[in-house]
Scaffold this active site. Structure first.
Site, short mmCIF file in Angstrom:
data_model
loop_
_atom_site.label_atom_id
_atom_site.label_comp_id
_atom_site.label_asym_id
_atom_site.label_seq_id
_atom_site.Cartn_x
_atom_site.Cartn_y
_atom_site.Cartn_z
N ALA A 156 0.84 -1.20 0.00
CA ALA A 156 0.00 0.00 0.00
C ALA A 156 0.87 1.25 0.00
O ALA A 156 0.60 2.21 -0.75
CB ALA A 156 -0.94 0.00 1.20
N TYR A 157 1.88 1.26 0.83
CA TYR A 157 2.79 2.41 0.89
C TYR A 157 3.48 2.60 -0.46
O TYR A 157 3.51 3.72 -1.00
CB TYR A 157 3.81 2.19 2.00
CG TYR A 157 4.74 3.36 2.21
CD1 TYR A 157 4.30 4.51 2.88
CD2 TYR A 157 6.05 3.33 1.76
CE1 TYR A 157 5.15 5.59 3.08
CE2 TYR A 157 6.91 4.40 1.96
CZ TYR A 157 6.46 5.53 2.62
OH TYR A 157 7.31 6.59 2.81
N SER A 158 4.02 1.52 -1.03
CA SER A 158 4.72 1.61 -2.30
C SER A 158 3.79 2.09 -3.41
O SER A 158 4.15 2.96 -4.21
CB SER A 158 5.33 0.26 -2.67
OG SER A 158 6.25 -0.18 -1.69
N SER A 160 0.98 3.82 -3.08
CA SER A 160 0.56 5.20 -2.85
C SER A 160 1.64 6.18 -3.26
O SER A 160 1.36 7.22 -3.86
CB SER A 160 0.16 5.41 -1.39
OG SER A 160 1.28 5.32 -0.52
#
Length: 250
Positions: A156-158, A160
């Site tokens: 999710a972080y990557s 986003s």
């Protein structure tokens, strides 16, 4: 920290995620170099202390995923800053869960994308018209090397942060020639409160990917942000600046 006296004299700025980490230290330097700064953050208690600590002119406690709250904060901050806005540093963000994709909690996925990408969009959408009205602006969107390379167990972080890079390219090209410069920062891991959201194994993995063999220092990324936010950054837009210790070179 080397302070460039009066580099931001007469300028105004909004910094999101301004209560801690990169946001707070960027605000501190902007103020030290002459800017009037409004801090935005979702933690009212730490925000009040941070605003006092860095000498901010104004602060707003809000959740950047609330588009209406962002629009209202844009207007109140614009007024508090004297009716002009020159700089946006969009640094609000979270890491999300640290697990494989097939185990990723749906609520964590949605929240991470909502804060890191949608919230950044809401901020730019609300604040760009205020810059266009003056024919001048600098927008710095804080992304991550994870947006370029992807980190395992951080989908999710990557995703986003990759979205932030694509959004920055699009917005920068839209505004090219209108006086508003838009760029993104892709730091490798640096010492920051956000690391408390991660297991030590993930921090160790990210350190191992940095050729310099160490985590970054927040001041190194602050220095790059402040260049991007300054008048000196005048012929580079829709682009990405790295502070990655050699991890990413493209």
């Amino acid at each position: 920290m080397t302070v460039f006296k009066d580099r931001f004299a007469g300028r105004t700025a909004i910094v999101t995620g301004g209560a801690s980490g990169l946001g707070k230290e960027t605000a501190r330097r902007l103020v030290a170099e002459g800017a009037k700064v409004a801090l935005w953050d979702n933690n009212p208690e730490t925000l009040a202390a941070a605003a006092d600590d860095v000498g901010a002119t104004f602060s707003v406690a809000l959740d950047v995923t609330d588009a209406d709250a962002v629009a209202a904060a844009a207007q109140s901050s614009h007024q508090a800053l004297g009716g002009r806005l020159d700089v946006l540093v969009a640094s609000a963000g979270i890491t999300g869960a640290t697990v494989p994709v097939h185990e990723f909690p749906l609520d964590s996925w949605r929240r991470t994308i909502d804060i890191n990408l949608n919230g950044l969009f809401y901020c730019c959408r609300a604040l760009v018209p205020l810059m266009l009205a003056n024919g001048y602006g600098r927008i710095v969107n804080v992304a991550s090397v994870a947006g370029k390379e992807g980190n395992p167990n951080a989908s999710a972080y990557s995703a986003s942060k990759a979205g932030v890079l694509g959004f920055t390219k699009s917005l920068g090209k839209e505004l090219a020639g209108k006086g508003v410069i838009v760029n993104s920062l892709t730091p490798a891991t640096f010492e920051s409160p956000i690391l408390a959201q991660l297991p030590q194994s993930q921090v160790d993995y990210m350190r191992s990917k940095i050729p310099m063999g160490r985590l970054g220092h927040v001041g190194e990324s602050v220095a790059m942000v402040c260049f991007m936010a300054s008048e000196e950054c005048s012929f580079t837009t829709a682009s990405t600046f790295d502070t990655s210790g050699g991890r990413t070179t493209y």
